[in-house]
Design a protein around this motif. Structure first.
Motif, PDB file in Angstrom:
ATOM      1  N   SER A  67      45.842  81.835   4.798  1.00  0.00           N
ATOM      2  CA  SER A  67      44.437  81.779   4.376  1.00  0.00           C
ATOM      3  C   SER A  67      43.684  80.737   5.196  1.00  0.00           C
ATOM      4  O   SER A  67      42.571  80.980   5.667  1.00  0.00           O
ATOM      5  CB  SER A  67      44.340  81.434   2.886  1.00  0.00           C
ATOM      6  N   ASN A  68      44.311  79.564   5.367  1.00  0.00           N
ATOM      7  CA  ASN A  68      43.677  78.498   6.153  1.00  0.00           C
ATOM      8  C   ASN A  68      43.470  78.921   7.603  1.00  0.00           C
ATOM      9  O   ASN A  68      42.432  78.631   8.209  1.00  0.00           O
ATOM     10  CB  ASN A  68      44.528  77.228   6.091  1.00  0.00           C
ATOM     11  N   LYS A  69      44.458  79.610   8.161  1.00  0.00           N
ATOM     12  CA  LYS A  69      44.344  80.054   9.555  1.00  0.00           C
ATOM     13  C   LYS A  69      43.270  81.142   9.687  1.00  0.00           C
ATOM     14  O   LYS A  69      42.553  81.205  10.700  1.00  0.00           O
ATOM     15  CB  LYS A  69      45.696  80.559  10.066  1.00  0.00           C
ATOM     16  N   LEU A  70      43.144  81.984   8.669  1.00  0.00           N
ATOM     17  CA  LEU A  70      42.113  83.022   8.690  1.00  0.00           C
ATOM     18  C   LEU A  70      40.724  82.398   8.585  1.00  0.00           C
ATOM     19  O   LEU A  70      39.791  82.840   9.271  1.00  0.00           O
ATOM     20  CB  LEU A  70      42.335  84.008   7.540  1.00  0.00           C
ATOM     21  N   VAL A  77      53.536  79.414  -0.192  1.00  0.00           N
ATOM     22  CA  VAL A  77      53.165  78.559   0.942  1.00  0.00           C
ATOM     23  C   VAL A  77      52.584  79.408   2.072  1.00  0.00           C
ATOM     24  O   VAL A  77      51.593  79.027   2.707  1.00  0.00           O
ATOM     25  CB  VAL A  77      54.397  77.769   1.442  1.00  0.00           C
ATOM     26  N   TYR A  78      53.175  80.573   2.282  1.00  0.00           N
ATOM     27  CA  TYR A  78      52.722  81.468   3.362  1.00  0.00           C
ATOM     28  C   TYR A  78      51.275  81.903   3.153  1.00  0.00           C
ATOM     29  O   TYR A  78      50.468  81.848   4.088  1.00  0.00           O
ATOM     30  CB  TYR A  78      53.636  82.696   3.420  1.00  0.00           C
ATOM     31  N   ILE A  79      50.930  82.325   1.933  1.00  0.00           N
ATOM     32  CA  ILE A  79      49.567  82.819   1.702  1.00  0.00           C
ATOM     33  C   ILE A  79      48.552  81.695   1.820  1.00  0.00           C
ATOM     34  O   ILE A  79      47.433  81.890   2.319  1.00  0.00           O
ATOM     35  CB  ILE A  79      49.456  83.544   0.331  1.00  0.00           C
ATOM     36  N   ASN A  80      48.928  80.473   1.403  1.00  0.00           N
ATOM     37  CA  ASN A  80      48.031  79.332   1.579  1.00  0.00           C
ATOM     38  C   ASN A  80      47.802  79.036   3.059  1.00  0.00           C
ATOM     39  O   ASN A  80      46.674  78.782   3.493  1.00  0.00           O
ATOM     40  CB  ASN A  80      48.601  78.085   0.883  1.00  0.00           C
ATOM     41  N   ILE A 113      43.724  90.867 -11.380  1.00  0.00           N
ATOM     42  CA  ILE A 113      43.491  91.923 -10.394  1.00  0.00           C
ATOM     43  C   ILE A 113      42.698  91.380  -9.210  1.00  0.00           C
ATOM     44  O   ILE A 113      43.000  91.673  -8.043  1.00  0.00           O
ATOM     45  CB  ILE A 113      42.757  93.117 -11.041  1.00  0.00           C
ATOM     46  N   GLU A 114      41.689  90.565  -9.493  1.00  0.00           N
ATOM     47  CA  GLU A 114      40.903  89.981  -8.402  1.00  0.00           C
ATOM     48  C   GLU A 114      41.767  89.091  -7.517  1.00  0.00           C
ATOM     49  O   GLU A 114      41.613  89.086  -6.290  1.00  0.00           O
ATOM     50  CB  GLU A 114      39.724  89.183  -8.960  1.00  0.00           C
ATOM     51  N   GLN A 115      42.681  88.338  -8.114  1.00  0.00           N
ATOM     52  CA  GLN A 115      43.586  87.503  -7.327  1.00  0.00           C
ATOM     53  C   GLN A 115      44.482  88.359  -6.428  1.00  0.00           C
ATOM     54  O   GLN A 115      44.718  88.019  -5.265  1.00  0.00           O
ATOM     55  CB  GLN A 115      44.447  86.644  -8.257  1.00  0.00           C
ATOM     56  N   ILE A 116      44.974  89.482  -6.972  1.00  0.00           N
ATOM     57  CA  ILE A 116      45.838  90.370  -6.195  1.00  0.00           C
ATOM     58  C   ILE A 116      45.056  90.997  -5.041  1.00  0.00           C
ATOM     59  O   ILE A 116      45.521  91.038  -3.895  1.00  0.00           O
ATOM     60  CB  ILE A 116      46.431  91.473  -7.101  1.00  0.00           C
ATOM     61  N   VAL A 117      43.842  91.482  -5.356  1.00  0.00           N
ATOM     62  CA  VAL A 117      43.001  92.088  -4.327  1.00  0.00           C
ATOM     63  C   VAL A 117      42.672  91.071  -3.234  1.00  0.00           C
ATOM     64  O   VAL A 117      42.724  91.378  -2.039  1.00  0.00           O
ATOM     65  CB  VAL A 117      41.701  92.647  -4.948  1.00  0.00           C
ATOM     66  N   ILE A 137      43.232  89.171   2.352  1.00  0.00           N
ATOM     67  CA  ILE A 137      43.562  88.096   3.292  1.00  0.00           C
ATOM     68  C   ILE A 137      44.708  88.514   4.209  1.00  0.00           C
ATOM     69  O   ILE A 137      44.645  88.331   5.436  1.00  0.00           O
ATOM     70  CB  ILE A 137      43.931  86.813   2.523  1.00  0.00           C
ATOM     71  N   GLU A 138      45.752  89.085   3.633  1.00  0.00           N
ATOM     72  CA  GLU A 138      46.900  89.493   4.433  1.00  0.00           C
ATOM     73  C   GLU A 138      46.524  90.574   5.441  1.00  0.00           C
ATOM     74  O   GLU A 138      46.949  90.537   6.605  1.00  0.00           O
ATOM     75  CB  GLU A 138      48.026  89.986   3.519  1.00  0.00           C
ATOM     76  N   GLU A 139      45.699  91.545   5.018  1.00  0.00           N
ATOM     77  CA  GLU A 139      45.292  92.625   5.925  1.00  0.00           C
ATOM     78  C   GLU A 139      44.391  92.099   7.032  1.00  0.00           C
ATOM     79  O   GLU A 139      44.533  92.481   8.204  1.00  0.00           O
ATOM     80  CB  GLU A 139      44.569  93.713   5.123  1.00  0.00           C
ATOM     81  N   ALA A 140      43.458  91.212   6.682  1.00  0.00           N
ATOM     82  CA  ALA A 140      42.551  90.650   7.687  1.00  0.00           C
ATOM     83  C   ALA A 140      43.314  89.796   8.700  1.00  0.00           C
ATOM     84  O   ALA A 140      43.029  89.824   9.900  1.00  0.00           O
ATOM     85  CB  ALA A 140      41.474  89.811   7.009  1.00  0.00           C
ATOM     86  N   ALA A 141      44.296  89.046   8.219  1.00  0.00           N
ATOM     87  CA  ALA A 141      45.105  88.217   9.118  1.00  0.00           C
ATOM     88  C   ALA A 141      45.921  89.090  10.063  1.00  0.00           C
ATOM     89  O   ALA A 141      46.072  88.774  11.250  1.00  0.00           O
ATOM     90  CB  ALA A 141      46.025  87.311   8.303  1.00  0.00           C
ATOM     91  N   LYS A 142      46.437  90.198   9.539  1.00  0.00           N
ATOM     92  CA  LYS A 142      47.217  91.119  10.359  1.00  0.00           C
ATOM     93  C   LYS A 142      46.347  91.725  11.457  1.00  0.00           C
ATOM     94  O   LYS A 142      46.750  91.790  12.629  1.00  0.00           O
ATOM     95  CB  LYS A 142      47.801  92.215   9.473  1.00  0.00           C
ATOM     96  N   LYS A 143      45.130  92.153  11.091  1.00  0.00           N
ATOM     97  CA  LYS A 143      44.219  92.737  12.076  1.00  0.00           C
ATOM     98  C   LYS A 143      43.808  91.721  13.136  1.00  0.00           C
ATOM     99  O   LYS A 143      43.563  92.079  14.299  1.00  0.00           O
ATOM    100  CB  LYS A 143      42.972  93.286  11.373  1.00  0.00           C
ATOM    101  N   ALA A 144      43.713  90.456  12.742  1.00  0.00           N
ATOM    102  CA  ALA A 144      43.310  89.398  13.670  1.00  0.00           C
ATOM    103  C   ALA A 144      44.480  88.912  14.525  1.00  0.00           C
ATOM    104  O   ALA A 144      44.294  88.083  15.423  1.00  0.00           O
ATOM    105  CB  ALA A 144      42.713  88.230  12.897  1.00  0.00           C
TER     106      ALA A 144
END
Length: 247
Positions: A92-95, A86-89, A24-28, A33-40
């Motif tokens: 994450s690095n870009k964030l 690959v996308y999430i990695n 669950i922690e991994q999913i959260v 990360i995805e939401e923060a990247a979208k907002k940024a």
């Protein structure tokens, strides 16, 4: 004999191995990360994704298409799932760079003492009087630190290295030890230091001054990002829908 494994079987295995909280922690974490990247406004171009995929394959020694297919089969991944990995990695690095890229220098200079290191040898004894006797014996040239280490260290591998601990970061030492160690004039054998672990007889070989190189910059960024994620996770209300039909 053949055995059929269903998604329900996998879920049940995760459930009874008490790993649900970790998953669950991994999913959260991924969703944060995805939401923060979208907002940024962080986006991934096709060329970036392809390059990251090539680097991932290279890092996992997937030299050709056959190696890649075997790896995907081993981890039950489709090409779409691989691309998502690959996308999430990559995002994450870009964030990380977006959030902390311009903060690393300032953080390092504010906390550089934490990144100092010491090359040291250590013997931990139970008897203070014995430790003092050995310390003064070393000072007077009756024996060497290495002879003491070889005689009084019980753990075989550490004894073979004469108590050599390598380069130890300041923040990984007990405060009562680091205060004395970093005031030493290497090479120097320190007067025994008492902690809850025992009586420490330490040889300081070298004090390593902190230097902000590429590896340390990456570590600082990763540490800052980890702390940020913990703060975000603490603020999240997780609604779990884990009703899975087990046949």
């Amino acid at each position: 004999m053949s055995i059929t494994i269903t998604p329900s079987d996998i879920f049940k295995a995760v459930q009874i191995s008490c790993q649900i909280p970790e998953f669950i922690e991994q999913i959260v974490t991924r969703k944060i990360i995805e939401e923060a990247a979208k907002k940024a406004g962080i986006k991934i171009e096709t060329e970036e994704l392809q390059k990251a995929a090539d680097e991932f394959r290279l890092g996992n020694q997937l030299q050709n298409a056959e190696d890649t297919w075997k790896w995907l089969e081993k981890y039950s991944l489709s090409l779409d799932s691989f691309e998502e990995l690959v996308y999430i990695n990559l995002i994450s690095n870009k964030l990380v760079n977006h959030l902390f890229g311009d903060k690393i220098d300032a953080y390092f200079f504010q906390n550089q003492l934490d990144y100092g290191g010491v090359v040291m040898y250590e013997v931990v004894l139970e008897d203070k009087d014995l430790a003092l006797e050995l310390f003064y014996g070393i000072q007077e040239g009756e024996m060497s630190f290495y002879e003491v280490a070889h005689q009084y260290i019980a753990e075989q591998e550490l004894r073979r290295k004469c108590g050599y601990l390598g380069m130890v970061n300041r923040k990984n030492l007990k405060p009562e030890i680091s205060a004395v160690v970093f005031a030493a004039n290497p090479p120097q054998v320190l007067k025994p230091i008492i902690t809850s672990k025992g009586v420490h007889l330490i040889l300081v070989e070298e004090i390593v001054k902190p230097e902000l190189n590429q590896n340390l910059a990456r570590k600082i960024a990763a540490d800052l990002f980890t702390d940020w994620l913990k703060e975000q996770i603490a603020q999240v209300e997780v609604i779990k829908q884990l009703e899975v039909q087990i046949n």
